[in-house]
Motif scaffolding. Sequence first.
Motif, PDB file in Angstrom:
ATOM      1  N   VAL A   1       0.819  -1.218   0.000  1.00 16.62           N
ATOM      2  CA  VAL A   1       0.000   0.000   0.000  1.00 16.62           C
ATOM      3  C   VAL A   1       0.853   1.269   0.000  1.00 16.62           C
ATOM      4  O   VAL A   1       0.307   2.368   0.060  1.00 16.62           O
ATOM      5  CB  VAL A   1      -0.947   0.015   1.220  1.00 16.62           C
ATOM      6  CG1 VAL A   1      -1.968  -1.097   1.121  1.00 16.62           C
ATOM      7  CG2 VAL A   1      -0.154  -0.088   2.530  1.00 16.62           C
ATOM      8  N   ASP A   2       2.180   1.110  -0.059  1.00 13.34           N
ATOM      9  CA  ASP A   2       3.024   2.298  -0.085  1.00 13.34           C
ATOM     10  C   ASP A   2       2.864   3.006  -1.431  1.00 13.34           C
ATOM     11  O   ASP A   2       2.440   2.420  -2.430  1.00 13.34           O
ATOM     12  CB  ASP A   2       4.495   1.928   0.143  1.00 13.34           C
ATOM     13  CG  ASP A   2       4.981   0.866  -0.826  1.00 13.34           C
ATOM     14  OD1 ASP A   2       4.441  -0.254  -0.784  1.00 13.34           O
ATOM     15  OD2 ASP A   2       5.883   1.148  -1.637  1.00 13.34           O
ATOM     16  N   GLU A   3       3.199   4.277  -1.442  1.00 11.17           N
ATOM     17  CA  GLU A   3       3.011   5.094  -2.639  1.00 11.17           C
ATOM     18  C   GLU A   3       3.859   4.567  -3.789  1.00 11.17           C
ATOM     19  O   GLU A   3       5.039   4.232  -3.615  1.00 11.17           O
ATOM     20  CB  GLU A   3       3.389   6.541  -2.330  1.00 11.17           C
ATOM     21  CG  GLU A   3       3.125   7.510  -3.468  1.00 11.17           C
ATOM     22  CD  GLU A   3       3.465   8.935  -3.091  1.00 11.17           C
ATOM     23  OE1 GLU A   3       3.380   9.822  -3.968  1.00 11.17           O
ATOM     24  OE2 GLU A   3       3.839   9.175  -1.915  1.00 11.17           O
ATOM     25  N   ALA A   4       3.261   4.488  -4.976  1.00  7.11           N
ATOM     26  CA  ALA A   4       3.985   4.003  -6.154  1.00  7.11           C
ATOM     27  C   ALA A   4       3.280   4.498  -7.411  1.00  7.11           C
ATOM     28  O   ALA A   4       2.091   4.821  -7.395  1.00  7.11           O
ATOM     29  CB  ALA A   4       4.044   2.471  -6.156  1.00  7.11           C
ATOM     30  N   HIS A   5       4.027   4.541  -8.511  1.00  9.53           N
ATOM     31  CA  HIS A   5       3.447   4.913  -9.793  1.00  9.53           C
ATOM     32  C   HIS A   5       2.647   3.736 -10.360  1.00  9.53           C
ATOM     33  O   HIS A   5       3.032   2.576 -10.199  1.00  9.53           O
ATOM     34  CB  HIS A   5       4.550   5.321 -10.774  1.00  9.53           C
ATOM     35  CG  HIS A   5       5.292   6.547 -10.353  1.00  9.53           C
ATOM     36  ND1 HIS A   5       4.756   7.810 -10.437  1.00  9.53           N
ATOM     37  CD2 HIS A   5       6.528   6.706  -9.824  1.00  9.53           C
ATOM     38  CE1 HIS A   5       5.631   8.701 -10.003  1.00  9.53           C
ATOM     39  NE2 HIS A   5       6.714   8.043  -9.613  1.00  9.53           N
ATOM     40  N   HIS A   6       1.529   4.049 -11.040  1.00 11.83           N
ATOM     41  CA  HIS A   6       0.670   3.020 -11.616  1.00 11.83           C
ATOM     42  C   HIS A   6       0.591   3.186 -13.132  1.00 11.83           C
ATOM     43  O   HIS A   6       0.564   4.306 -13.648  1.00 11.83           O
ATOM     44  CB  HIS A   6      -0.732   3.078 -11.022  1.00 11.83           C
ATOM     45  CG  HIS A   6      -0.796   2.575  -9.609  1.00 11.83           C
ATOM     46  ND1 HIS A   6      -0.267   3.273  -8.536  1.00 11.83           N
ATOM     47  CD2 HIS A   6      -1.339   1.435  -9.084  1.00 11.83           C
ATOM     48  CE1 HIS A   6      -0.469   2.599  -7.409  1.00 11.83           C
ATOM     49  NE2 HIS A   6      -1.118   1.470  -7.730  1.00 11.83           N
ATOM     50  N   ILE A   7       0.577   2.056 -13.824  1.00  7.51           N
ATOM     51  CA  ILE A   7       0.395   2.033 -15.276  1.00  7.51           C
ATOM     52  C   ILE A   7      -0.729   1.053 -15.590  1.00  7.51           C
ATOM     53  O   ILE A   7      -0.638  -0.132 -15.227  1.00  7.51           O
ATOM     54  CB  ILE A   7       1.682   1.606 -16.003  1.00  7.51           C
ATOM     55  CG1 ILE A   7       2.821   2.579 -15.679  1.00  7.51           C
ATOM     56  CG2 ILE A   7       1.458   1.532 -17.507  1.00  7.51           C
ATOM     57  CD1 ILE A   7       4.156   2.166 -16.271  1.00  7.51           C
ATOM     58  N   LEU A   8      -1.803   1.550 -16.214  1.00  6.94           N
ATOM     59  CA  LEU A   8      -2.967   0.715 -16.525  1.00  6.94           C
ATOM     60  C   LEU A   8      -3.507   0.010 -15.281  1.00  6.94           C
ATOM     61  O   LEU A   8      -3.914  -1.150 -15.321  1.00  6.94           O
ATOM     62  CB  LEU A   8      -2.616  -0.318 -17.600  1.00  6.94           C
ATOM     63  CG  LEU A   8      -2.166   0.255 -18.958  1.00  6.94           C
ATOM     64  CD1 LEU A   8      -1.795  -0.879 -19.906  1.00  6.94           C
ATOM     65  CD2 LEU A   8      -3.246   1.135 -19.560  1.00  6.94           C
ATOM     66  N   GLY A   9      -3.478   0.723 -14.172  1.00 11.79           N
ATOM     67  CA  GLY A   9      -4.048   0.194 -12.941  1.00 11.79           C
ATOM     68  C   GLY A   9      -3.125  -0.700 -12.138  1.00 11.79           C
ATOM     69  O   GLY A   9      -3.491  -1.125 -11.040  1.00 11.79           O
ATOM     70  N   LEU A  10      -1.930  -0.994 -12.648  1.00  9.27           N
ATOM     71  CA  LEU A  10      -0.986  -1.848 -11.923  1.00  9.27           C
ATOM     72  C   LEU A  10       0.235  -1.042 -11.494  1.00  9.27           C
ATOM     73  O   LEU A  10       0.659  -0.122 -12.204  1.00  9.27           O
ATOM     74  CB  LEU A  10      -0.532  -3.020 -12.796  1.00  9.27           C
ATOM     75  CG  LEU A  10      -1.594  -4.060 -13.166  1.00  9.27           C
ATOM     76  CD1 LEU A  10      -0.973  -5.132 -14.069  1.00  9.27           C
ATOM     77  CD2 LEU A  10      -2.199  -4.695 -11.919  1.00  9.27           C
TER      78      LEU A  10
END
Length: 347
Positions: free
Chosen positions: A226-235
């Motif tokens: 659940v830590d902050e991260a970049h998402h691409i197409l929902g993943l």
Amino acid sequence: MDLAYIPSPSTGVIHLGPIPLRGYAFCIIIGVFVAVWLGNKRWIARGGTAGTVADIAVWAVPFGLVGGRLYHVITDYQLYFSEGENWVDAFKIWEGGLGIWGAIALGAVGAWIGCRRRGIPLPAYADAIAPGIALAQAIGRWGNWFNQELYGKPTDLPWALKITAGANREAGLYHPTFLYESLWCVGVAFLVIWADRRFKLGHGRAFALYVAAYCAGRVWTEYLRVDEAHHILGLRLNVWTAIIVFFLAVVYMVVSSKVRPGREEIVEPKAEKAEKAEKAEKAENDEKAEEADGGEAAADEKAGDADKTAADTAAAGEATQSEAAGTPADDAPAKDGVDNGAGAGGR
């Protein structure tokens, strides 16, 4: 009331006077030592020499640490270069933040340099250290436990991880993704060791198996975080990275097995030369020993002949002396008899 959970340490650092001892750093260091130790054992079993793995690790480890930190900083740049953040924190590696993808990629560059300097094929070296890297990751993940970071979604499972309130985190019970990944990495290490013994993996295929197996586990542990991260197409970005690297590793195993089947017979040319020199030296010493034994036998035989000759000569001399001494002794009684007879007849 929570009946069971995994507690988190109250602090990730202990001060020994002015010197801070950080749990995260200790986990990384212990992991490196385990990787080098196991890699050394596997390298020797493959025909290499002791100490080669450590010598190459001198190049690979620093490159790996830099690569891991660069990957983390680049993919999470907002933590260091956005408004209100201090870019100097990007250099504080002891606070956590190492991306395994960057660590493996740049670490491979360092290993390649070390292998090239010693004339060793990089794929063979990678195969030897693959299980050790997995164990190093398993140990290193406990550094996240010390820092209370990279945990998963909230849960009420008995093995939930208790997180205390702090900067950028809320108190609660969460999935211990650090533990999941640690156990998965231990399983990956044993898988690679078993497969390598069973199928005699070579030319980098043991390392590719480690990469593929790790990526398979990383997908689901990453999905829980659940830590902050970049998402691409929902993943999450790391999910995509794991999927792509997984397929690349599988393709490499398939193609490599067809192009270069089997395993390298020679992994360290210098070790082979040293072994040949040792065998040649042993053969030369054995030959010298045989010549020495033959010379001693000839000398003993010659000495025996000389002793026999001397003994025969001595015996002949004694016989001659005895013969010479016996002639007058035999004549003496006859002479005495004649004289005595003559004297008796005159009276």
